[in-house]
Design a protein around this motif. Structure first.
Motif, mmCIF file in Angstrom:
data_model
loop_
_atom_site.group_PDB
_atom_site.id
_atom_site.type_symbol
_atom_site.label_atom_id
_atom_site.label_comp_id
_atom_site.label_asym_id
_atom_site.label_seq_id
_atom_site.Cartn_x
_atom_site.Cartn_y
_atom_site.Cartn_z
ATOM 1 N N TYR A 364 0.612 -0.981 -0.392
ATOM 2 C CA TYR A 364 -0.020 -0.098 -0.202
ATOM 3 C C TYR A 364 1.188 1.419 -0.123
ATOM 4 C CZ TYR A 364 -3.912 -3.079 0.752
ATOM 5 O OH TYR A 364 -4.980 -4.017 1.106
ATOM 6 N N GLU A 365 0.157 2.258 -0.490
ATOM 7 C CA GLU A 365 0.687 3.571 -0.546
ATOM 8 C C GLU A 365 1.120 4.279 0.738
ATOM 9 O OE1 GLU A 365 0.295 7.639 -3.173
ATOM 10 O OE2 GLU A 365 0.130 6.499 -3.844
ATOM 11 N N THR A 366 2.362 4.321 1.227
ATOM 12 C CA THR A 366 2.166 4.910 2.128
ATOM 13 C C THR A 366 3.258 6.564 2.445
ATOM 14 O OG1 THR A 366 3.728 3.388 3.617
ATOM 15 C CG2 THR A 366 1.150 2.646 3.497
ATOM 16 N N PRO A 367 3.647 7.193 3.120
ATOM 17 C CA PRO A 367 4.718 8.001 3.146
ATOM 18 C C PRO A 367 5.241 8.413 3.705
ATOM 19 C CG PRO A 367 2.889 8.927 4.892
ATOM 20 C CD PRO A 367 2.250 7.894 4.372
ATOM 21 N N SER A 368 7.101 7.634 3.218
ATOM 22 C CA SER A 368 8.354 8.055 3.502
ATOM 23 C C SER A 368 8.113 8.977 5.000
ATOM 24 C CB SER A 368 9.461 7.929 2.435
ATOM 25 O OG SER A 368 9.215 9.108 2.573
ATOM 26 N N ALA A 369 7.549 9.865 5.291
ATOM 27 C CA ALA A 369 8.058 10.955 6.657
ATOM 28 C C ALA A 369 8.124 10.258 8.017
ATOM 29 C CB ALA A 369 7.222 12.459 6.376
ATOM 30 N N ILE A 370 8.909 10.547 8.922
ATOM 31 C CA ILE A 370 8.621 9.854 9.991
ATOM 32 C C ILE A 370 8.049 10.947 10.538
ATOM 33 C CG2 ILE A 370 9.508 9.784 11.969
ATOM 34 C CD1 ILE A 370 12.115 8.218 10.339
ATOM 35 N N SER A 371 6.636 10.777 11.599
ATOM 36 C CA SER A 371 5.614 11.881 11.630
ATOM 37 C C SER A 371 4.614 10.423 12.403
ATOM 38 C CB SER A 371 5.078 12.351 10.537
ATOM 39 O OG SER A 371 3.981 12.781 11.235
ATOM 40 N N MET A 372 3.824 11.383 13.727
ATOM 41 C CA MET A 372 3.070 10.798 14.203
ATOM 42 C C MET A 372 1.967 10.686 13.396
ATOM 43 S SD MET A 372 2.839 12.224 18.106
ATOM 44 C CE MET A 372 3.292 14.446 17.353
ATOM 45 N N HIS A 373 1.623 11.210 12.296
ATOM 46 C CA HIS A 373 0.595 11.484 11.292
ATOM 47 C C HIS A 373 0.976 10.294 9.974
ATOM 48 C CE1 HIS A 373 -2.487 14.128 13.087
ATOM 49 N NE2 HIS A 373 -0.996 15.199 13.901
ATOM 50 N N SER A 374 -0.108 9.107 9.486
ATOM 51 C CA SER A 374 0.733 8.835 8.244
ATOM 52 C C SER A 374 -0.643 8.030 8.225
ATOM 53 C CB SER A 374 1.446 7.659 8.589
ATOM 54 O OG SER A 374 1.507 7.070 7.420
ATOM 55 N N HIS A 375 -1.234 8.043 6.692
ATOM 56 C CA HIS A 375 -2.033 7.326 6.002
ATOM 57 C C HIS A 375 -1.731 5.524 5.587
ATOM 58 C CE1 HIS A 375 0.116 10.053 2.952
ATOM 59 N NE2 HIS A 375 -0.440 9.266 2.152
ATOM 60 N N ILE A 376 -2.685 5.478 4.864
ATOM 61 C CA ILE A 376 -2.786 4.547 3.891
ATOM 62 C C ILE A 376 -4.194 4.794 2.536
ATOM 63 C CG2 ILE A 376 -3.323 1.875 3.301
ATOM 64 C CD1 ILE A 376 -2.783 1.515 6.439
ATOM 65 N N VAL A 377 -3.300 5.025 1.414
ATOM 66 C CA VAL A 377 -4.537 4.583 0.186
ATOM 67 C C VAL A 377 -5.331 3.286 -0.112
ATOM 68 C CG1 VAL A 377 -4.728 5.448 -2.590
ATOM 69 C CG2 VAL A 377 -3.321 6.809 -0.729
ATOM 70 N N LEU A 378 -5.784 3.252 0.090
ATOM 71 C CA LEU A 378 -6.927 1.894 -0.532
ATOM 72 C C LEU A 378 -7.709 1.985 -1.045
ATOM 73 C CD1 LEU A 378 -9.099 2.207 2.892
ATOM 74 C CD2 LEU A 378 -6.863 1.005 2.734
ATOM 75 N N PRO A 379 -7.339 0.620 -2.588
ATOM 76 C CA PRO A 379 -8.343 0.358 -3.096
ATOM 77 C C PRO A 379 -9.882 1.205 -3.666
ATOM 78 C CG PRO A 379 -7.026 -1.887 -2.466
ATOM 79 C CD PRO A 379 -7.226 -0.742 -1.194
ATOM 80 N N LYS A 380 -9.967 1.420 -4.934
ATOM 81 C CA LYS A 380 -11.593 1.970 -4.651
ATOM 82 C C LYS A 380 -12.122 0.791 -4.524
ATOM 83 C CE LYS A 380 -10.361 5.075 -8.681
ATOM 84 N NZ LYS A 380 -10.496 4.963 -10.106
#
Length: 446
Positions: A364-380
């Motif tokens: 899954y597409e996730t950010p590389s930044a080290i942060s308390m916030h993150s996310h996952i881009v889900l399939p449609k």
């Protein structure tokens, strides 16, 4: 156990169980001395202990009275893994340190508490805030610093007040800070969005919007974006500043997580703004606690008078006690020590989150930044509401991203994650459960 400790415990038990209710008068020192078969000095020592714990108070020539029966709440263990809450971990805050500052503030500023505050904030706090801002590479004159009751007020004032460019439309990143999206929708202000992803924003699109739109200001979270958790690169920030100057657009930079930056070379937009286009906002909600209700707004000279005028119509000043306590907290060095401690703790959580995503959700597409916030881009094909409901039954709490968008703007299928309130040893377990649920995605087809 010493005698005075035993007496203190006995009286405390009566207060807690309601035997002595709020406002009740305690027996006299003489009666207490006779009841416990001890000296008056022992009773006074026990009463002083209760007074220090804010359970009783004294009225000269009258006696001692109960303030309240409630004792400080201690966190109870829970089986839930909460990825939806973005508030700081409250039980980790050094309350006793800050309590010293509150008590000292009341003693020091007794007379000032009976006056209305200063229009831009407590001058001594602004002096300390100026020093703090310099640690974020934000160098400004004290006259450009305004203390507000949280960043929310600053955002609302900037949104409704006129700007020198005489424009009305506000440009916001999509997704964006949900409370500001709510504000724009509630007050039906003119606003347009620009898509922000893991890769940032399309600078060509930004230029087109700046050129064709009636853009008053661009509201942005360049560092640790909420809810994505991503940050702009140095090159992106330079381009945004260049475009803002070229098209006479102001930038409202919300740097709410500046305290958690580990890369000292990543400066805010404000640090490289030579044309006074950036309005810098700093919150203490995440590094300390939201209930403090103090934020900082650094205004360009062209906006100071209007901002002050509009601020005066909404409130006279932020809480004097909060301002004075924060001033002492900064001045004493307590804030810096706590900032280092909590930043290290949150960075550890952020690293665990990032590694857990790489281990259990590499596809899954996730950010590389080290942060308390993150996310996952889900399939449609994933039904996000069903997924969130299923995970809640597994004691994994998540939230939708609907409130992070303006009405009518295309909404990405993003599962947002926040580890501010998740214990370190539970982060990977929670991500693993999400991965298991997504591997059974057939249960969530729309």
């Amino acid at each position: 156990m010493l005698k005075y400790e035993s007496i203190c415990e006995g009286l405390m038990n009566q207060i807690q169980t309601g035997g002595l209710h709020s406002g009740a008068k305690l027996p006299s020192i003489r009666n207490l001395s006779q009841h416990f078969s001890c000296s008056k000095s022992t009773i006074l020592t026990a009463l002083k202990r209760l007074e220090d714990q804010h359970l009783i108070y004294a009225i000269p020539k009258s006696g001692y009275y109960v303030v309240d029966h409630q004792m400080p709440h201690k966190p109870s263990p829970t089986d839930f893994i909460d990825f939806s809450t973005s508030s700081p971990t409250w039980h980790a805050f050094p309350y006793k340190d800050f309590l010293h500052c509150i008590n000292k503030a009341i003693d020091t500023y007794q007379e000032d508490l009976f006056r209305y505050g200063t229009p831009s904030g407590l001058p001594s706090l602004i002096t300390e805030a100026q020093k703090l801002l310099e640690t974020y590479q934000v160098f400004t004159h004290a006259d450009n610093i305004f203390v507000t009751p949280g960043v929310q007020q600053a955002l609302s004032l900037l949104s409704i007040m006129p700007f020198p460019n005489n424009r009305k439309t506000i440009l916001v990143e999509q997704p964006g800070y949900h409370l500001y999206m709510d504000f724009l929708k509630t007050y039906q202000l003119q606003a347009v969005g620009i898509k922000r992803t893991t890769d940032g924003i399309d600078l060509d699109e930004l230029e087109q919007i700046f050129r064709q739109g009636d853009i008053k200001f661009f509201y942005s979270m360049p560092r640790f974006h909420n809810p994505l958790g991503t940050s702009y690169s140095k090159k992106e920030k330079e381009s945004i500043l260049q475009l803002a100057n070229e098209y006479a657009v102001y930038i409202v930079e919300d740097d709410y997580l500046a305290d958690f930056e580990q890369n000292t070379k990543l400066d805010p937009l404000f640090a490289n703004d030579v044309h006074e286009r950036v309005i810098y906002l700093k919150s203490f909600s995440k590094i300390m606690f939201p209930g403090l209700r103090i934020g900082l707004a650094i205004l360009p000279n062209a906006l100071k008078n209007n901002f002050q005028q509009y601020k005066n119509t909404t409130d006279i000043d932020s809480s004097m006690i909060s301002q004075a306590a924060l001033e002492l907290y900064l001045k004493s060095g307590m804030f810096e020590r706590y900032r280092v401690q909590v930043s290290e703790a949150y960075t550890t959580r952020a690293k665990i989150l990032q590694q857990s995503l790489k281990t259990h959700l590499p596809m899954y597409e996730t950010p590389s930044a080290i942060s308390m916030h993150s996310h996952i881009v889900l399939p449609k094909q994933v039904d996000m509401n069903s997924l969130i409901h299923h995970l809640a039954q597994q004691h994994i709490l998540l939230d939708t991203i609907d409130r992070n968008y303006l009405d009518g703007f295309y909404r990405e299928r993003i599962l947002k994650l926040n580890v501010s309130n998740v214990e370190e040893h539970k982060i990977e377990a929670g991500i693993k459960e999400i991965a298991i649920a997504l591997s059974s995605v057939r249960n969530y087809f729309i």
